[in-house]
Write a protein that holds these residues in place. Structure first.
Motif, PDB file in Angstrom:
ATOM      1  N   ASN A 501       0.835  -1.201   0.000  1.00 50.02           N
ATOM      2  CA  ASN A 501       0.000   0.000   0.000  1.00 50.02           C
ATOM      3  C   ASN A 501       0.869   1.251   0.000  1.00 50.02           C
ATOM      4  O   ASN A 501       0.697   2.165  -0.802  1.00 50.02           O
ATOM      5  N   TRP A 502       1.812   1.298   0.911  1.00 42.88           N
ATOM      6  CA  TRP A 502       2.720   2.452   1.036  1.00 42.88           C
ATOM      7  C   TRP A 502       3.531   2.670  -0.239  1.00 42.88           C
ATOM      8  O   TRP A 502       3.580   3.767  -0.797  1.00 42.88           O
ATOM      9  N   ASN A 503       4.185   1.600  -0.703  1.00 42.22           N
ATOM     10  CA  ASN A 503       5.095   1.722  -1.850  1.00 42.22           C
ATOM     11  C   ASN A 503       4.344   2.103  -3.130  1.00 42.22           C
ATOM     12  O   ASN A 503       4.828   2.890  -3.941  1.00 42.22           O
ATOM     13  N   LYS A 504       3.148   1.535  -3.299  1.00 43.49           N
ATOM     14  CA  LYS A 504       2.367   1.844  -4.499  1.00 43.49           C
ATOM     15  C   LYS A 504       1.957   3.305  -4.518  1.00 43.49           C
ATOM     16  O   LYS A 504       2.050   3.982  -5.553  1.00 43.49           O
ATOM     17  N   SER A 505       1.520   3.813  -3.369  1.00 45.29           N
ATOM     18  CA  SER A 505       1.109   5.221  -3.304  1.00 45.29           C
ATOM     19  C   SER A 505       2.288   6.153  -3.544  1.00 45.29           C
ATOM     20  O   SER A 505       2.179   7.128  -4.293  1.00 45.29           O
ATOM     21  N   ILE A 506       3.427   5.867  -2.904  1.00 39.93           N
ATOM     22  CA  ILE A 506       4.607   6.716  -3.085  1.00 39.93           C
ATOM     23  C   ILE A 506       5.061   6.693  -4.542  1.00 39.93           C
ATOM     24  O   ILE A 506       5.410   7.725  -5.135  1.00 39.93           O
ATOM     25  N   SER A 507       5.035   5.500  -5.155  1.00 40.94           N
ATOM     26  CA  SER A 507       5.499   5.364  -6.535  1.00 40.94           C
ATOM     27  C   SER A 507       4.629   6.154  -7.510  1.00 40.94           C
ATOM     28  O   SER A 507       5.148   6.890  -8.359  1.00 40.94           O
ATOM     29  N   ILE A 508       3.311   6.019  -7.367  1.00 41.71           N
ATOM     30  CA  ILE A 508       2.405   6.647  -8.335  1.00 41.71           C
ATOM     31  C   ILE A 508       2.076   8.083  -7.957  1.00 41.71           C
ATOM     32  O   ILE A 508       2.049   8.975  -8.808  1.00 41.71           O
ATOM     33  N   ASN A 509       1.837   8.323  -6.673  1.00 47.60           N
ATOM     34  CA  ASN A 509       1.377   9.647  -6.234  1.00 47.60           C
ATOM     35  C   ASN A 509       2.500  10.641  -5.960  1.00 47.60           C
ATOM     36  O   ASN A 509       2.225  11.820  -5.736  1.00 47.60           O
ATOM     37  N   THR A 511       6.563   9.711  -6.810  1.00 41.28           N
ATOM     38  CA  THR A 511       7.742   9.517  -7.671  1.00 41.28           C
ATOM     39  C   THR A 511       7.420   9.755  -9.141  1.00 41.28           C
ATOM     40  O   THR A 511       8.237  10.311  -9.886  1.00 41.28           O
ATOM     41  N   SER A 512       6.225   9.360  -9.572  1.00 37.32           N
ATOM     42  CA  SER A 512       5.879   9.560 -10.984  1.00 37.32           C
ATOM     43  C   SER A 512       5.859  11.046 -11.343  1.00 37.32           C
ATOM     44  O   SER A 512       6.226  11.433 -12.460  1.00 37.32           O
ATOM     45  N   HIS A 513       5.446  11.885 -10.406  1.00 37.24           N
ATOM     46  CA  HIS A 513       5.430  13.339 -10.648  1.00 37.24           C
ATOM     47  C   HIS A 513       6.854  13.884 -10.764  1.00 37.24           C
ATOM     48  O   HIS A 513       7.129  14.764 -11.575  1.00 37.24           O
ATOM     49  N   GLN A 514       7.747  13.333  -9.934  1.00 36.97           N
ATOM     50  CA  GLN A 514       9.157  13.743 -10.007  1.00 36.97           C
ATOM     51  C   GLN A 514       9.756  13.357 -11.353  1.00 36.97           C
ATOM     52  O   GLN A 514      10.481  14.133 -11.989  1.00 36.97           O
ATOM     53  N   LYS A 515       9.428  12.151 -11.838  1.00 32.13           N
ATOM     54  CA  LYS A 515       9.946  11.692 -13.129  1.00 32.13           C
ATOM     55  C   LYS A 515       9.407  12.565 -14.262  1.00 32.13           C
ATOM     56  O   LYS A 515      10.141  12.925 -15.195  1.00 32.13           O
TER      57      LYS A 515
END
Length: 653
Positions: A501-509, A511-515
Motif C-alpha cells: 500500500n505504502w510503496n504503491k502510493s509513493i510510486s504513483i502519487n 515519484t511519478s510526478h518527479q519523473k
C-alpha cells in the motif's frame, strides 16, 4: 487514376445541385486532385424567384468550403445574366468583382462565390470541374511544360498561359474562346494552376477529369518520372526541434505548432539538392498563402539560417511591393538538412495542412526534375498571389485566436475523470494536447490532429521519455504540463499499513510526478510562457486517519512543486498547485459508493455532495477551469502558489 462514380450512390441524388454535391465530393476524396479547400466546381440550373419568374442560376463553390465535405449550402447561387455581363467588361477590380458577384446572389446568407465564378459562367456547359491535379501541374511546372502538355493532349485541350486568378483570368479565357468550338474540347489546362473539365452530364464531366489525369499520370511513368523511395534512417535531436520552434514562435510573435515530417518521402527529399530544387517556388501559386514562396533551410546553425531567411524574405518584399504591407517574415515550413521537414502553424490544423501540401509538392518536384527540371512561377507572380487583396481579406476574417492557440500541453491521468476534463478543456481553448494514461483506451479517446493519446506507465522512465518524444515530434515542444495522475490507496492505519500500500502510493502519487518533471523540464525551459500545474489533494493541508500512504505522497508532491517553482523560476517556468476535494463525477464515485458515504454521515446524497462552506458541488470541469486559469495570463506573475478547490473546507480555513 480510377473513377469513383457509383451508380447506386448517384441514383440517390436527383437535382442538379445534389449531383453537383456528389461529384464534388468524389473529386475531394482524392488529395492528388485537390487539397484543403483547393479547386472549385459549379452547376448551371434554374430557380423561381419571388415573382414566379424563372432565372438562370450558377451554383458555384463558396469561399471557405472544402470539396471533400461540401454540402448544398456550400454553393453560392449567382444570377447567370449578371456574371455574363461582367465577363464583357473591359476592366473590373477584384474588389468590385467580389462585391458585384455578391449582389448577384439570390441567397444573401450563402457564402461568397468563388473568384472563378465568372469563368465558370462563360464555359457553356452545365457542369464544370476545376482541380489542381498533381500530375498535370507537375508537367506544367517543368522546362518546356507547355510543349509537354501539347504532346500529351494534342488539340483536345485548350492551354491557357498562367495569369492571376479572378477577373483577369476569366477575361482572358472569354477573349480566347470567342471563336472556339467548345464541343471539340475535352478540357482546359491552366499553366501552373490546374485543369478544367466540363459536360452537360455530371458523370461525364467528372470522369473526363479522371481520364485526363490518368493520361498525365501514365505520361509521367512512361517518361521515367516515377519515384521509388527506400526506407530512410533518421535521428533528430528533440531539443533541437524545441529550440527551432521557440525561435520561430519568437519571430511570429505567438506560440507556434511545429510538426516534424520524418516520413521516408520527406527525409528522401531533404537529402536531395534542396538549395536548388526547394528555392524556386510552390507547385501552384495558391499554395503560397499556406506555405510562403519558399522554405527555410536549416543546418546546425539554425538561428543564423532563420535570420538569413528573414532578410531574404524582406528583400523579396522590397523587390516586388507597390503599396502592400509586409507580412510576418517567419517561414511557414523548413527543411532540415538530411533530416526531414518541419511545418509551422498557429495550430495543429494549420501546420498539418502545410505538411499535406508539402508532401504533394515534394513528390511533384522530384518527378519534374526527372522530366527535365522543376520550374515554378517567378517570384513576382507568386508575390502577386501572396499579397492579393482578396487573399489578405480572408486572413483578416480569421478572427482572434483561442487563448492557448499554438501551445502544447501534456496531461497525465487523462483517460477519465479530472484528467479527461482538463485535457478536453485545454484543447477547446486552443492547445494541442498529448494525453497520457496507463489505460490503453487513452489512444482511442484522443485520436485527432491536435489531441494524441499515449499509453504511459508514469512509474517507468522510458514510457515518459517516449511520451515526451511524441509531444515534441508531433507539435514541436512542451508549454504546459498538468501532473494529475494518481490513485486512491486503501485506508489503513499506520500500525497495519502494508508495504505494498505504502510503496504503491509513493510510486504513483509522488515519484511519478518527479519523473515527469525531470523529463519535461528541458523542454519547458524552451516553451512559450511555460508552466507546470500540480493536481494534488486536500489531504495535504487536511489529512485524515487511515490515509497515511495517500496523504504523505500528496504532501511530497506539493513540496516537490514548491522546489520546482524555486528551481525553474529563473527560466520563466511557473509551477503552481491546486488541491481538489470531493470531486464526485469521477469513476471512483459510483452511485453505490455515494449512497453509502452519505448514509454514513446521516445525509442525503445531495447534502453529502455539497457538504462544504459554499454548499456547492465540485465537478471535474471546475477543476479543469482552475487548471486553465493557472496556465493562463491570469497567473502569469504567480509561481509556487497553492489553491484549494473544495467549496470551502472548515478544516482548511
Amino acid at each position: 487514376m480510377k473513377s469513383l462514380w457509383n451508380d447506386t450512390e448517384a441514383n440517390n441524388y436527383k437535382t442538379d445541385l445534389d449531383l453537383r454535391v456528389y461529384t464534388s465530393r468524389l473529386l475531394g476524396r482524392d488529395s492528388s486532385l485537390v487539397l484543403h479547400g483547393g479547386g472549385n466546381t459549379s452547376v448551371k440550373s434554374t430557380a423561381t424567384n419571388l415573382f414566379g419568374e424563372t432565372e438562370d442560376i450558377l451554383y458555384v463553390k463558396g469561399s471557405g468550403w472544402d470539396l471533400a465535405t461540401i454540402e448544398a449550402e456550400g454553393f453560392a447561387p449567382v444570377k447567370m445574366d449578371m456574371l455574363l455581363k461582367m465577363a464583357e467588361l473591359k476592366e473590373l477590380s477584384d474588389e468590385d468583382m467580389v462585391k458585384n458577384q455578391r449582389l448577384a446572389m439570390t441567397n444573401p446568407s450563402a457564402p461568397n462565390p468563388s473568384v472563378e465564378a465568372i469563368l465558370h459562367a462563360i464555359i457553356p456547359f452545365k457542369f464544370v470541374d476545376h482541380t489542381h491535379t498533381d500530375a498535370v501541374v507537375t508537367i506544367t511546372n517543368t522546362e518546356g511544360g507547355e510543349d509537354k502538355i501539347k504532346e500529351l493532349y494534342g488539340d483536345k485541350v485548350l492551354i491557357i498561359p498562367y495569369i492571376m486568378p479572378g477577373f483577369v483570368l476569366a477575361k482572358l479565357i472569354y477573349d480566347m474562346t470567342r471563336d472556339v468550338d467548345w464541343s471539340q474540347l475535352e478540357g482546359m489546362v491552366l499553366m501552373n494552376h490546374g485543369l478544367f473539365t466540363f459536360n452537360d452530364d455530371a458523370k461525364k464531366s467528372y470522369e473526363k477529369t479522371i481520364e485526363l489525369v490518368d493520361k498525365a499520370e501514365q505520361y509521367l511513368i512512361n517518361k521515367g518520372a516515377s519515384l521509388h523511395v527506400d526506407k530512410q534512417a533518421l535521428h533528430v535531436e528533440l531539443l533541437d526541434l524545441a529550440k527551432i520552434r521557440k525561435e520561430v514562435s519568437k519571430i511570429k510573435g505567438h506560440a507556434t505548432i511545429s510538426i516534424l515530417n520524418d516520413s521516408d518521402e520527406a527525409v528522401n527529399y531533404s537529402k536531395q539538392d534542396i538549395r536548388k530544387i526547394s528555392q524556386q517556388g510552390p507547385l501552384t501559386p495558391d499554395h503560397v498563402i499556406r506555405t510562403k514562396r519558399i522554405p527555410a533551410i536549416l543546418s546546425v546553425n539554425f538561428e543564423s539560417d532563420l535570420n538569413s531567411y528573414i532578410d531574404a524574405y524582406k528583400q523579396y518584399f522590397i523587390d516586388n511591393k507597390t503599396i502592400e504591407t509586409l507580412l510576418n517574415p517567419a517561414p511557414n515550413f523548413a527543411i532540415l538538412e538530411s533530416g526531414g521537414t518541419l511545418s509551422f502553424g498557429k495550430n495543429a490544423k494549420e501546420a498539418n495542412i502545410i505538411k499535406d501540401i508539402n508532401d504533394h509538392t515534394f513528390e511533384a518536384i522530384l518527378k519534374a526534375e526527372k522530366l527535365g527540371g522543376y520550374k515554378a512561377l517567378s517570384a513576382a507572380n507568386i508575390f502577386e498571389v501572396e499579397y492579393w487583396s482578396l487573399e489578405q481579406a480572408k486572413l483578416k476574417k480569421s478572427g482572434s485566436s483561442p487563448e492557448f492557440a499554438g501551445k502544447v500541453a501534456v496531461v497525465t491521468g487523462a483517460a477519465s475523470g479530472i484528467g479527461l476534463a482538463i485535457a478536453k478543456m485545454l484543447n477547446a481553448k486552443g492547445s494541442a494536447v498529448v494525453a497520457l494514461d496507463i489505460n490503453p483506451e487513452v489512444t482511442s479517446i484522443f485520436n485527432k490532429a491536435d489531441m494524441i493519446g499515449v499509453k504511459c506507465d508514469l512509474t517507468k522512465s522510458e514510457d515518459i521519455q517516449n511520451a515526451v518524444a511524441v509531444a515534441v515530434k508531433s507539435f514541436g515542444g512542451i508549454d504546459i504540463v498538468v501532473s494529475n495522475a494518481g490513485i486512491f490507496t486503501p485506508s489503513e492505519n499506520l500500525d497495519v499499513l502494508s508495504d505494498d500500500n505504502w510503496n504503491k502510493s509513493i510510486s504513483i502519487n509522488l515519484t511519478s510526478h518527479q519523473k515527469l518533471i525531470k523529463y519535461t523540464t528541458p523542454f519547458l525551459k524552451l516553451g512559450v510562457d511555460a508552466s507546470i500545474i500540480m493536481v494534488a489533494s486536500k489531504n495535504f493541508p487536511a489529512p485524515g486517519k487511515g490515509a497515511a500512504a495517500y496523504s504523505v505522497a500528496k504532501a511530497g508532491q506539493t513540496q516537490l512543486a514548491r522546489i520546482a517553482a524555486l528551481e525553474l523560476g529563473e527560466f520563466g517556468v511557473r509551477v503552481n498547485t491546486l488541491h481538489p476535494h470531493a470531486v464526485f463525477d469521477t469513476a471512483i464515485w459510483t452511485d453505490e459508493v455515494l449512497a453509502n458515504r452519505a448514509k454514513a454521515y446521516n445525509m442525503s446524497v445531495e447534502e453529502y455532495k455539497t457538504n462544504n462552506v459554499l454548499k456547492t458541488e465540485i465537478k471535474s470541469e471546475n477543476v479543469a477551469e482552475l487548471v486553465c486559469a493557472m496556465a493562463s495570463k491570469a497567473f502569469a506573475k504567480s509561481t509556487g502558489v497553492q489553491v484549494a478547490i473544495d467549496g470551502g473546507s472548515d478544516r482548511i480555513i
